[in-house]
Design a protein around this motif. Structure first.
Motif, mmCIF file in Angstrom:
data_model
loop_
_atom_site.group_PDB
_atom_site.id
_atom_site.type_symbol
_atom_site.label_atom_id
_atom_site.label_comp_id
_atom_site.label_asym_id
_atom_site.label_seq_id
_atom_site.Cartn_x
_atom_site.Cartn_y
_atom_site.Cartn_z
ATOM 1 N N LEU A 88 0.805 -1.222 0.000
ATOM 2 C CA LEU A 88 0.000 0.000 0.000
ATOM 3 C C LEU A 88 0.836 1.268 0.000
ATOM 4 C CD1 LEU A 88 -2.877 -0.844 2.526
ATOM 5 C CD2 LEU A 88 -2.944 -0.874 0.023
ATOM 6 N N LEU A 89 2.102 1.151 0.348
ATOM 7 C CA LEU A 89 2.951 2.335 0.482
ATOM 8 C C LEU A 89 4.192 2.200 -0.391
ATOM 9 C CD1 LEU A 89 2.732 2.645 4.361
ATOM 10 C CD2 LEU A 89 1.593 4.148 2.716
ATOM 11 N N TYR A 90 4.694 3.326 -0.869
ATOM 12 C CA TYR A 90 5.927 3.324 -1.646
ATOM 13 C C TYR A 90 6.604 4.688 -1.534
ATOM 14 C CZ TYR A 90 3.133 5.797 -5.213
ATOM 15 O OH TYR A 90 2.344 6.703 -5.881
ATOM 16 N N GLN A 91 7.897 4.708 -1.837
ATOM 17 C CA GLN A 91 8.645 5.960 -1.862
ATOM 18 C C GLN A 91 8.752 6.458 -3.297
ATOM 19 O OE1 GLN A 91 11.638 5.312 1.990
ATOM 20 N NE2 GLN A 91 12.504 5.911 0.045
ATOM 21 N N VAL A 92 8.648 7.766 -3.472
ATOM 22 C CA VAL A 92 8.730 8.326 -4.816
ATOM 23 C C VAL A 92 10.164 8.634 -5.224
ATOM 24 C CG1 VAL A 92 6.401 9.262 -4.807
ATOM 25 C CG2 VAL A 92 8.288 10.664 -3.935
ATOM 26 N N ALA B 34 12.118 12.772 9.958
ATOM 27 C CA ALA B 34 10.820 12.119 9.847
ATOM 28 C C ALA B 34 9.937 12.844 8.831
ATOM 29 C CB ALA B 34 10.144 12.075 11.210
ATOM 30 N N GLN B 35 9.973 14.170 8.834
ATOM 31 C CA GLN B 35 9.142 14.915 7.895
ATOM 32 C C GLN B 35 9.591 14.681 6.453
ATOM 33 O OE1 GLN B 35 6.290 16.673 8.646
ATOM 34 N NE2 GLN B 35 6.055 16.696 6.421
ATOM 35 N N ALA B 36 10.899 14.641 6.232
ATOM 36 C CA ALA B 36 11.413 14.396 4.884
ATOM 37 C C ALA B 36 11.011 13.016 4.391
ATOM 38 C CB ALA B 36 12.927 14.560 4.862
ATOM 39 N N LEU B 37 11.049 12.029 5.279
ATOM 40 C CA LEU B 37 10.631 10.684 4.897
ATOM 41 C C LEU B 37 9.139 10.651 4.584
ATOM 42 C CD1 LEU B 37 11.109 7.650 4.557
ATOM 43 C CD2 LEU B 37 10.795 7.405 7.029
ATOM 44 N N TYR B 38 8.353 11.262 5.447
ATOM 45 C CA TYR B 38 6.906 11.308 5.212
ATOM 46 C C TYR B 38 6.582 11.958 3.868
ATOM 47 C CZ TYR B 38 2.110 12.985 5.625
ATOM 48 O OH TYR B 38 0.795 13.291 5.377
ATOM 49 N N ASP B 39 7.315 12.993 3.527
ATOM 50 C CA ASP B 39 7.044 13.737 2.292
ATOM 51 C C ASP B 39 7.256 12.906 1.028
ATOM 52 O OD1 ASP B 39 6.335 15.992 3.698
ATOM 53 O OD2 ASP B 39 8.292 16.968 3.515
ATOM 54 N N ILE B 40 8.109 11.881 1.090
ATOM 55 C CA ILE B 40 8.350 11.064 -0.101
ATOM 56 C C ILE B 40 7.584 9.741 -0.063
ATOM 57 C CG2 ILE B 40 10.609 12.111 -0.562
ATOM 58 C CD1 ILE B 40 11.887 9.557 0.572
ATOM 59 N N LEU B 41 6.772 9.540 0.968
ATOM 60 C CA LEU B 41 5.928 8.358 1.047
ATOM 61 C C LEU B 41 4.594 8.617 0.354
ATOM 62 C CD1 LEU B 41 6.369 7.086 4.725
ATOM 63 C CD2 LEU B 41 6.871 5.777 2.660
ATOM 64 N N ARG B 42 4.108 7.630 -0.377
ATOM 65 C CA ARG B 42 2.820 7.748 -1.046
ATOM 66 C C ARG B 42 1.965 6.508 -0.761
ATOM 67 N NH1 ARG B 42 4.791 11.953 -1.383
ATOM 68 N NH2 ARG B 42 5.022 13.357 -3.188
ATOM 69 N N CYS C 255 4.847 5.752 8.129
ATOM 70 C CA CYS C 255 3.927 4.904 7.372
ATOM 71 C C CYS C 255 2.554 4.860 8.034
ATOM 72 C CB CYS C 255 4.503 3.493 7.251
ATOM 73 S SG CYS C 255 5.947 3.369 6.162
ATOM 74 N N GLU C 256 2.535 4.784 9.346
ATOM 75 C CA GLU C 256 1.260 4.801 10.056
ATOM 76 C C GLU C 256 0.503 6.105 9.773
ATOM 77 O OE1 GLU C 256 -0.229 4.392 14.690
ATOM 78 O OE2 GLU C 256 1.373 5.785 14.154
ATOM 79 N N ARG C 257 1.223 7.197 9.770
ATOM 80 C CA ARG C 257 0.611 8.504 9.500
ATOM 81 C C ARG C 257 -0.024 8.539 8.111
ATOM 82 N NH1 ARG C 257 4.160 14.096 9.224
ATOM 83 N NH2 ARG C 257 2.476 15.499 8.551
ATOM 84 N N ARG C 258 0.680 8.031 7.097
ATOM 85 C CA ARG C 258 0.134 7.998 5.746
ATOM 86 C C ARG C 258 -1.123 7.120 5.668
ATOM 87 N NH1 ARG C 258 0.741 12.068 2.548
ATOM 88 N NH2 ARG C 258 2.855 12.490 1.870
#
Length: 216
Positions: free
Chosen positions: A127-131, A146-154, A185-188
């Motif tokens: 369900l999740l991937y990095q761009v 953490a914010q930088a990682l979250y920003d590239i998660l889709r 990942c939980e946040r996404r």
């Protein structure tokens, strides 16, 4: 060797800076942080498991060690999770550091779940991937915030709507270190599935030496 799933308690949670008391996480085994593969046992096993695909392709021995590590950890997971438990979750592998299509994109987590729950009616879904690709945290270089990682998660919307989610979600990863990847990942996922219970299942957790804990 066999393994059992151990719930993370409060003293152990202190080793993982991003986790909160409300997080439900469990692990199969521990490895020693800061000791390297020379510590033997689980440290060597997880090193082989994390071997980059490009290295495995160019080195037959490393490839064999990686495959053996996947098979061993899958066997541990199958022994620790009953069929009934496995089938009530949607299992979501936490994305690797490389984006889909990168030569070093590693599907080791999906392969482990497929082996562990072979012949079960289990929902394993990416369900999740990095761009974009990043340097893995365990490589020891500068780490993403953490914010930088979250920003590239889709969120893969097509994968999400393809069929219903099970009763709950298990975010699955090989090693629990700071807990950063799990929380991002939980946040996404919560943005799309706010009412679905989410837990973390890890093959291993990093146990810090006592002196590291005393220094904070």
């Amino acid at each position: 060797m066999s393994a059992t799933l151990t719930l993370l308690d409060a003293p152990s949670r202190a080793d993982h800076a991003f986790l909160a008391a409300s997080d439900h996480c469990a692990f199969l085994a521990q490895y020693l942080g800061g000791k390297g593969y020379q510590a033997g046992g689980c440290n060597q096993l997880i090193r082989n498991f994390k071997c980059e695909p490009s290295v495995a392709r160019s080195n037959l021995r490393r490839q064999q060690y990686k495959q053996q590590a996947i098979a061993t950890l899958a066997q541990w997971l199958r022994g620790a999770v009953t069929r009934e438990e496995a089938e009530c979750y949607t299992w979501v592998p936490i994305p690797p550091s490389k984006r889909r299509g990168d030569p070093d994109f590693d599907d080791r987590l999906s392969r482990t779940l497929s082996l562990a729950f072979d012949a079960y009616d289990v929902d394993v879904r990416g369900l999740l991937y990095q761009v974009q690709s990043t340097v893995p945290d365990h490589a020891g270089q500068a780490r993403l915030s953490a914010q930088a990682l979250y920003d590239i998660l889709r969120l893969d919307v097509e994968a999400l709507i393809g069929r219903p989610i099970r009763e709950r979600i298990a975010l699955f990863d090989d090693v629990l270190t700071s807990g950063k990847h799990y929380k991002c990942c939980e946040r996404r996922l919560r943005e799309a599935l706010p009412c679905t219970p989410i837990a973390g299942v890890f093959l291993m957790r990093r146990a810090l030496p006592r002196r590291w804990r005393s220094l904070g």
